[in-house]
Design a protein around this motif. Structure first.
Motif, PDB file in Angstrom:
ATOM      1  N   GLU A 191      17.372   0.689  -7.004  1.00 10.51           N
ATOM      2  CA  GLU A 191      17.615  -0.314  -6.620  1.00 10.51           C
ATOM      3  C   GLU A 191      16.588  -1.506  -7.107  1.00 10.51           C
ATOM      4  N   ILE A 192      17.010  -2.702  -7.520  1.00 13.05           N
ATOM      5  CA  ILE A 192      16.195  -3.797  -7.873  1.00 13.05           C
ATOM      6  C   ILE A 192      16.217  -4.751  -7.013  1.00 13.05           C
ATOM      7  N   THR A 193      17.191  -5.096  -5.997  1.00 19.88           N
ATOM      8  CA  THR A 193      16.808  -6.122  -5.116  1.00 19.88           C
ATOM      9  C   THR A 193      17.308  -5.778  -3.763  1.00 19.88           C
ATOM     10  N   SER A 194      16.576  -6.306  -2.872  1.00 14.87           N
ATOM     11  CA  SER A 194      17.044  -6.301  -1.361  1.00 14.87           C
ATOM     12  C   SER A 194      17.476  -7.722  -0.836  1.00 14.87           C
ATOM     13  N   GLY A 195      18.425  -8.298  -0.302  1.00 14.58           N
ATOM     14  CA  GLY A 195      18.459  -9.416   0.184  1.00 14.58           C
ATOM     15  C   GLY A 195      19.386  -9.520   1.476  1.00 14.58           C
ATOM     16  N   SER A 223       7.436   7.318 -10.022  1.00 14.05           N
ATOM     17  CA  SER A 223       7.534   6.586 -11.163  1.00 14.05           C
ATOM     18  C   SER A 223       8.016   5.169 -10.958  1.00 14.05           C
ATOM     19  N   ARG A 224       8.489   4.772  -9.497  1.00 15.85           N
ATOM     20  CA  ARG A 224       9.199   3.454  -9.503  1.00 15.85           C
ATOM     21  C   ARG A 224       8.406   2.499  -8.500  1.00 15.85           C
ATOM     22  N   HIS A 225       7.248   2.923  -7.911  1.00 13.80           N
ATOM     23  CA  HIS A 225       6.208   2.107  -7.149  1.00 13.80           C
ATOM     24  C   HIS A 225       5.251   1.652  -7.746  1.00 13.80           C
ATOM     25  N   LEU A 226       4.625   0.337  -7.462  1.00 15.01           N
ATOM     26  CA  LEU A 226       3.462   0.078  -7.922  1.00 15.01           C
ATOM     27  C   LEU A 226       2.710  -0.628  -6.626  1.00 15.01           C
ATOM     28  N   ASN A 227       1.362  -0.625  -6.764  1.00 13.47           N
ATOM     29  CA  ASN A 227       0.852  -1.345  -5.403  1.00 13.47           C
ATOM     30  C   ASN A 227       0.619  -2.842  -5.599  1.00 13.47           C
ATOM     31  N   GLU A 228       0.908  -3.278  -6.687  1.00 10.40           N
ATOM     32  CA  GLU A 228       1.182  -4.785  -6.989  1.00 10.40           C
ATOM     33  C   GLU A 228       2.115  -4.891  -7.691  1.00 10.40           C
ATOM     34  N   TYR A 229       3.190  -5.944  -7.445  1.00 11.65           N
ATOM     35  CA  TYR A 229       4.140  -6.060  -8.346  1.00 11.65           C
ATOM     36  C   TYR A 229       4.437  -7.672  -8.325  1.00 11.65           C
ATOM     37  N   ILE A 230       5.454  -7.917  -9.614  1.00 13.30           N
ATOM     38  CA  ILE A 230       5.925  -9.190  -9.379  1.00 13.30           C
ATOM     39  C   ILE A 230       7.156  -9.187  -8.707  1.00 13.30           C
ATOM     40  N   ALA A 232       0.788  -1.042   0.092  1.00 18.08           N
ATOM     41  CA  ALA A 232      -0.007   0.104  -0.031  1.00 18.08           C
ATOM     42  C   ALA A 232       0.944   1.303   0.004  1.00 18.08           C
ATOM     43  N   GLU A 233       1.516   1.573  -1.151  1.00 12.89           N
ATOM     44  CA  GLU A 233       2.202   2.710  -1.174  1.00 12.89           C
ATOM     45  C   GLU A 233       1.440   3.811  -1.450  1.00 12.89           C
ATOM     46  N   HIS A 234       1.698   4.787  -0.448  1.00 15.03           N
ATOM     47  CA  HIS A 234       0.746   5.828  -0.337  1.00 15.03           C
ATOM     48  C   HIS A 234       1.235   6.881  -1.401  1.00 15.03           C
ATOM     49  N   LEU A 240      16.649 -13.520  -1.328  1.00 17.21           N
ATOM     50  CA  LEU A 240      16.603 -11.935  -1.943  1.00 17.21           C
ATOM     51  C   LEU A 240      15.134 -11.802  -2.565  1.00 17.21           C
ATOM     52  N   GLY A 241      14.840 -10.698  -2.859  1.00 14.75           N
ATOM     53  CA  GLY A 241      13.625 -10.149  -3.713  1.00 14.75           C
ATOM     54  C   GLY A 241      14.056  -9.411  -4.775  1.00 14.75           C
ATOM     55  N   LEU A 242      13.626  -9.634  -6.095  1.00 16.39           N
ATOM     56  CA  LEU A 242      13.975  -9.025  -7.259  1.00 16.39           C
ATOM     57  C   LEU A 242      12.643  -8.445  -7.790  1.00 16.39           C
ATOM     58  N   GLY A 243      12.684  -7.203  -8.040  1.00 16.22           N
ATOM     59  CA  GLY A 243      11.302  -6.573  -8.443  1.00 16.22           C
ATOM     60  C   GLY A 243      11.231  -6.665 -10.212  1.00 16.22           C
ATOM     61  N   LEU A 244      10.259  -7.612 -10.450  1.00 15.64           N
ATOM     62  CA  LEU A 244      10.419  -7.711 -11.930  1.00 15.64           C
ATOM     63  C   LEU A 244      10.190  -6.356 -12.959  1.00 15.64           C
ATOM     64  N   GLU A 245       9.097  -5.840 -12.452  1.00 10.23           N
ATOM     65  CA  GLU A 245       8.938  -4.599 -12.955  1.00 10.23           C
ATOM     66  C   GLU A 245      10.119  -3.449 -13.141  1.00 10.23           C
ATOM     67  N   ARG A 246      10.583  -3.493 -12.139  1.00  7.59           N
ATOM     68  CA  ARG A 246      11.924  -2.357 -11.741  1.00  7.59           C
ATOM     69  C   ARG A 246      12.924  -3.113 -12.546  1.00  7.59           C
ATOM     70  N   LEU A 247      13.431  -4.183 -12.863  1.00  9.74           N
ATOM     71  CA  LEU A 247      14.471  -4.473 -13.576  1.00  9.74           C
ATOM     72  C   LEU A 247      13.920  -4.536 -15.089  1.00  9.74           C
TER      73      LEU A 247
HETATM   74  P1  ATP Z   1      12.159   0.864  -2.172  1.00  7.39           P
HETATM   75  O1  ATP Z   1      13.077   1.572  -1.276  1.00  7.39           O
HETATM   76  O2  ATP Z   1      12.711   1.254  -3.595  1.00  7.39           O
HETATM   77  O3  ATP Z   1      10.793   1.459  -2.083  1.00  7.39           O
HETATM   78  P2  ATP Z   1      11.847  -1.277  -0.640  1.00  7.39           P
HETATM   79  O4  ATP Z   1      13.525  -1.404  -0.256  1.00  7.39           O
HETATM   80  O5  ATP Z   1      10.848  -0.812  -0.071  1.00  7.39           O
HETATM   81  O6  ATP Z   1      11.897  -0.591  -2.206  1.00  7.39           O
HETATM   82  P3  ATP Z   1      12.057  -4.384  -0.993  1.00  7.39           P
HETATM   83  O7  ATP Z   1      11.046  -4.517   0.198  1.00  7.39           O
HETATM   84  O8  ATP Z   1      13.467  -4.218  -0.588  1.00  7.39           O
HETATM   85  O9  ATP Z   1      11.743  -2.713  -1.457  1.00  7.39           O
HETATM   86  O10 ATP Z   1      11.737  -5.031  -2.156  1.00  7.39           O
HETATM   87  C1  ATP Z   1      12.566  -5.866  -2.819  1.00  7.39           C
HETATM   88  C2  ATP Z   1      12.549  -5.361  -4.322  1.00  7.39           C
HETATM   89  O11 ATP Z   1      11.144  -5.220  -4.928  1.00  7.39           O
HETATM   90  C3  ATP Z   1      12.842  -3.978  -4.336  1.00  7.39           C
HETATM   91  O12 ATP Z   1      14.250  -3.964  -4.693  1.00  7.39           O
HETATM   92  C4  ATP Z   1      12.242  -3.377  -5.813  1.00  7.39           C
HETATM   93  O13 ATP Z   1      12.914  -4.291  -7.003  1.00  7.39           O
HETATM   94  C5  ATP Z   1      10.847  -4.132  -5.848  1.00  7.39           C
HETATM   95  N1  ATP Z   1       9.898  -3.202  -4.964  1.00  7.39           N
HETATM   96  C6  ATP Z   1       9.718  -2.897  -3.811  1.00  7.39           C
HETATM   97  N2  ATP Z   1       8.455  -2.146  -3.605  1.00  7.39           N
HETATM   98  C7  ATP Z   1       8.118  -2.023  -5.160  1.00  7.39           C
HETATM   99  C8  ATP Z   1       6.969  -1.384  -5.525  1.00  7.39           C
HETATM  100  N3  ATP Z   1       6.238  -0.639  -4.767  1.00  7.39           N
HETATM  101  N4  ATP Z   1       6.656  -1.406  -6.756  1.00  7.39           N
HETATM  102  C9  ATP Z   1       7.487  -2.122  -7.571  1.00  7.39           C
HETATM  103  N5  ATP Z   1       8.721  -2.693  -7.283  1.00  7.39           N
HETATM  104  C10 ATP Z   1       8.857  -2.752  -6.041  1.00  7.39           C
END
Ligand code: ATP
Ligand code: MG
Length: 446
Positions: A369-373, A230-237, A224-226, A414-421
């Motif tokens: 950022e595309i991944t946190s792990g 341009s880089r956040h979705l509320n549902e992503y893969i 629930a990104e409030h 780790l988690g890698l955001g598909l749409e971000r990549l």
């Molecule tokens: P950010 O700091 O960019 O908001 P985050 O650190 O909150 O991201 P994580 O919980 O680390 O996000 O999620 C792992 C990965 O998922 C991120 O590196 C990114 O690729 C992707 N991701 C996270 N939030 C979103 C979102 N709202 N929309 C699209 N992709 C996302």
């Protein structure tokens, strides 16, 4: 009673799903598709047939057969075209094939003309209009190529990990507790109870480490990104993996580097038509440089003004670090490691040599950022202690803590955001271009 029909698994309707031109040169074939574009010139017409992945030039002329163009041959009609495969030349002299039409059978006729022009090279409209008409705009070859590339990324992730002993899992998306809590969980009324949509598969994928050692999942997550960015979705893969018996958290970074190399190779080979069409700049990955968070922060402080948050990065700092990695190492990727413990979730392993920081990392790709792990806590007492220190109630995490209580190997993931990549691979300024049907603060349709 007797069965009246049998299914044999052989689909044989006399059409070729992909036009194997070379093999079929000189032969009469039938092919089904959508009429993408018609260019009519009195006695002569070019009909471009759009199949799953190709645009096929078909030529109509009364000279080729007795067939005469019917009125229902219109753009977006579904058709079966029969004709002879012949070699022709493009304007630049390169060889190509086309079909000399012998017959067009119309299978379905559209009720209306599309609201936006989709038969040009690109759909030229505002992003919001594009998204409003996504079921139609995606028929445009450039637009659909984006999601074919996205398929390639997921496929590469799946193939590489499967080859490396990972088991594919699916974890529940409706949960009693939000994985990481905080303000960005969606609440849901579940027969009178409040439940949460999964923010990540974190707690479940960890539970499966003692079972399968290595697991991965490709699935939707909900945040629930409030804000409207341009880089956040509320549902992503999210493409997630978790692996057990690691010697160090760098094992996870090695695995990710391998995954990314594999994905990029796969795109170059199996997705060449789309890579060519979109002029994708595929990054060369040899080795990915790594820098500690505190050193990266120092670089930012030296080069950028007005940095106030010393605990995390602002988007402009990530952008700067992206440029720095490119200049310094010729790398489109940069691992930043040892983030502050304060800033990482409760399950993150602190560095025994310096508990202020964690055995964790982010991967930046072209400055985002595309991944946190990182490595997770596997010891029961250590996890309970950390939860208490953070003001959490371990009793609320009874199911999660079974993992630790009943024995877990050192592990991380780790988690890698598909749409971000996808977004940064294709050079988009907005993540919505890389989401088929994006969900954001203002949009839940189509
Ligand atoms: P950010 O700091 O960019 O908001 P985050 O650190 O909150 O991201 P994580 O919980 O680390 O996000 O999620 C792992 C990965 O998922 C991120 O590196 C990114 O690729 C992707 N991701 C996270 N939030 C979103 C979102 N709202 N929309 C699209 N992709 C996302
Ligand atoms: Mg992150």
């Amino acid at each position: 009673m007797e069965a009246t029909e049998y299914m044999t698994g052989e689909l044989c309707d006399g059409t070729t799903p992909y036009c194997k031109f070379k093999e079929n040169e000189g032969k009469v074939i039938s092919i089904k598709g959508a009429i993408h574009n018609i260019r009519d010139m009195s006695d002569f017409a070019f009909i471009i047939l759009r199949t799953a992945r190709e645009l096929i030039q078909c030529v109509y002329s009364p000279e080729f057969s007795d067939y005469r163009m019917a009125e229902n041959v219109v753009e977006q009609a579904s058709a079966k075209i029969t004709g002879k495969v012949v070699k022709s030349q493009t304007r630049d002299g390169s060889e190509r094939f086309e079909i000399q039409i012998h017959n067009i059978e119309i299978l379905s006729v559209p009720a209306a003309i599309p609201p936006v022009v989709i038969s040009k090279k690109k759909v030229n409209c505002d992003l919001n209009v594009d998204l409003d008409y996504r079921p139609v705009t995606m028929r445009n070859p450039a637009e659909r190529a984006v999601f074919k590339i996205q398929e390639g990324i997921q496929r590469g992730f799946r193939e590489y990990l499967s080859k490396n002993g990972f088991t594919e899992i699916h974890t529940p998306k409706i949960n009693f507790a939000g994985a990481e809590g905080g303000t960005n969980v969606f609440k849901l009324d579940y027969f009178g109870k409040t439940v949460f949509l999964a923010q990540s598969p974190q707690l479940y994928k960890q539970a499966l480490v003692p079972v399968y050692e290595r697991v991965f999942e490709i699935g939707p997550v909900f945040r629930a990104e409030h804000h409207d960015t341009s880089r956040h979705l509320n549902e992503y893969i999210s493409m997630d993996f978790e692996m057990g018996f690691i010697d160090s958290f760098t094992d996870i970074m090695e695995m990710e580097t391998g995954v990314l190399k594999y994905i990029m190779e796969l795109l170059k080979t199996e997705y060449a038509p789309e890579v060519e069409l979109l002029k994708v700049d595929i990054p060369a990955i040899d080795k990915i440089p790594c820098i500690r968070f505190k050193d990266a922060k120092q670089l930012c402080v030296k080069k950028l003004k007005n940095i106030t948050d010393m605990k995390d990065f602002e988007p402009e700092e990530e952008a700067f670090l992206g440029k720095w990695a490119k200049q310094q190492y010729g790398s489109d990727f940069l691992f930043v490691t040892h983030y502050l413990s304060k800033k990482r979730p409760f399950y993150t392993m602190d560095d025994p040599e310096d508990p202020e920081v964690t055995l964790s990392f982010d991967l930046l790709f072209r400055g985002i950022e595309i991944t946190s792990g990182g490595q997770r806590i596997h010891d029961y007492n250590m996890q309970v202690e950390k939860m208490k220190r953070l003001g959490m109630n371990p009793e609320e995490f009874e199911t999660y803590l079974m993992l630790h209580k009943y024995g877990a190997p050192p592990h991380g993931g780790l988690g890698l955001g598909l749409e971000r990549l996808t977004m940064h691979l294709l050079g988009f300024k907005n993540v919505r271009y890389a989401a088929m049907f994006p969900r954001d603060i203002n949009r839940v349709t189509p």
